[in-house]
Scaffold this motif. Structure first.
Motif, short mmCIF file in Angstrom:
data_model
loop_
_atom_site.label_atom_id
_atom_site.label_comp_id
_atom_site.label_asym_id
_atom_site.label_seq_id
_atom_site.Cartn_x
_atom_site.Cartn_y
_atom_site.Cartn_z
N ASP A 2 0.87 -1.17 0.00
CA ASP A 2 0.00 0.00 0.00
C ASP A 2 0.91 1.22 0.00
O ASP A 2 1.58 1.50 0.99
N THR A 192 -4.51 2.36 -1.06
CA THR A 192 -5.89 2.39 -0.58
C THR A 192 -6.39 3.81 -0.32
O THR A 192 -7.55 4.12 -0.52
N THR A 209 -5.53 -3.94 -1.06
CA THR A 209 -5.02 -3.63 -2.40
C THR A 209 -4.98 -4.88 -3.28
O THR A 209 -5.00 -4.76 -4.51
#
Length: 243
Positions: A2, A192, A209
């Motif tokens: 992420d 995200t 994700t």
């Protein structure tokens, strides 16, 4: 992975960090101000898979301007910068020139220090972002988070060496889908933007994700495993880059 998450702003952030550190290979926690970066860095220093980025969010730039000196002085102490950038939305018209001043000074210092990984907010201000990036080619690796500009500017950003962190929210819109289709797969990373994004009335978490992978695999005409390998290669090249 992420590459853009406000992990410090989730409820029970420290408790969540233990799970994120265990489940995710890499999470870039972007902060909204230098003081928040200092405090969050102390709390997250024990998590090897979570990196805390030094930020000054453009939406609150006018409220945190007095922290700019702290920001500039702190750049030498971290490789990760974010969330920074510009917001050209009508709501922030009155502060846009101040945002530009701040972003330019931050990028100038990043250029002086070199080799930074920089997560950039560019909503409604892509041209202005690119005009500043082109001035500072040695700043490091810019990542345009949740890119919403046009395809012409996208091509310019690609030529400048930008990466792009994409998430589930982009997949939901036709414009987002078109943007993703026009990004070379070697430049794609996942994000995200949690906790400011949700799925089924719950926050998106860094491990969510992985839900983007089937979509990317379809675009890239490969299976999910190949897609996963490509994304990991992109991440590793980003982290190993040394300008």
């Amino acid at each position: 992975m992420d590459l853009h998450c406000h992990l410090d702003l989730y409820p029970n952030a420290l408790e969540l960090a233990h799970k994120v550190n265990k489940q995710c290979e890499f999470t870039l926690l972007v902060t909204t101000s230098p003081k928040a970066w200092l405090e969050t860095s102390k709390k997250m220093k024990y998590f090897s898979n979570i990196k805390v980025a030094l930020g000054l969010h453009p939406e609150i730039a006018h409220l945190k301007y007095d922290e700019l000196s702290l920001f500039l002085d702190s750049i030498k102490n971290t490789r990760f910068i974010g969330e920074i950038g510009l917001d050209g939305s009508p709501k922030y018209t009155d502060t846009f020139e101040l945002q530009i001043q701040i972003f330019d000074k931050v990028m100038a210092e990043c250029n002086f220090q070199g080799n930074k990984i920089i997560s950039i907010h560019s909503r409604g201000a892509t041209k202005e972002i690119l005009n500043i990036l082109v001035k500072y080619p040695n700043s490091g690796k810019p990542i345009l988070h949740w890119y919403t500009g046009n395809l012409k500017d996208l091509k310019v950003a690609i030529k400048l060496g930008c990466r792009f962190s994409v998430g589930l929210q982009m997949i939901k819109s036709k414009k987002g889908q078109e943007i993703i289709r026009n990004i070379p797969k070697e430049l794609v990373l996942l994000e995200t933007d949690g906790p400011f994004t949700s799925l089924n009335n719950d926050f998106l978490y860094p491990w969510d994700t992985e839900k983007v992978i089937p979509y990317l695999a379809e675009i890239w005409e490969c299976d999910s495993k190949e897609c996963f390998v490509q994304l990991n290669s992109n991440l590793n090249l980003l982290l190993k880059s040394n300008l």
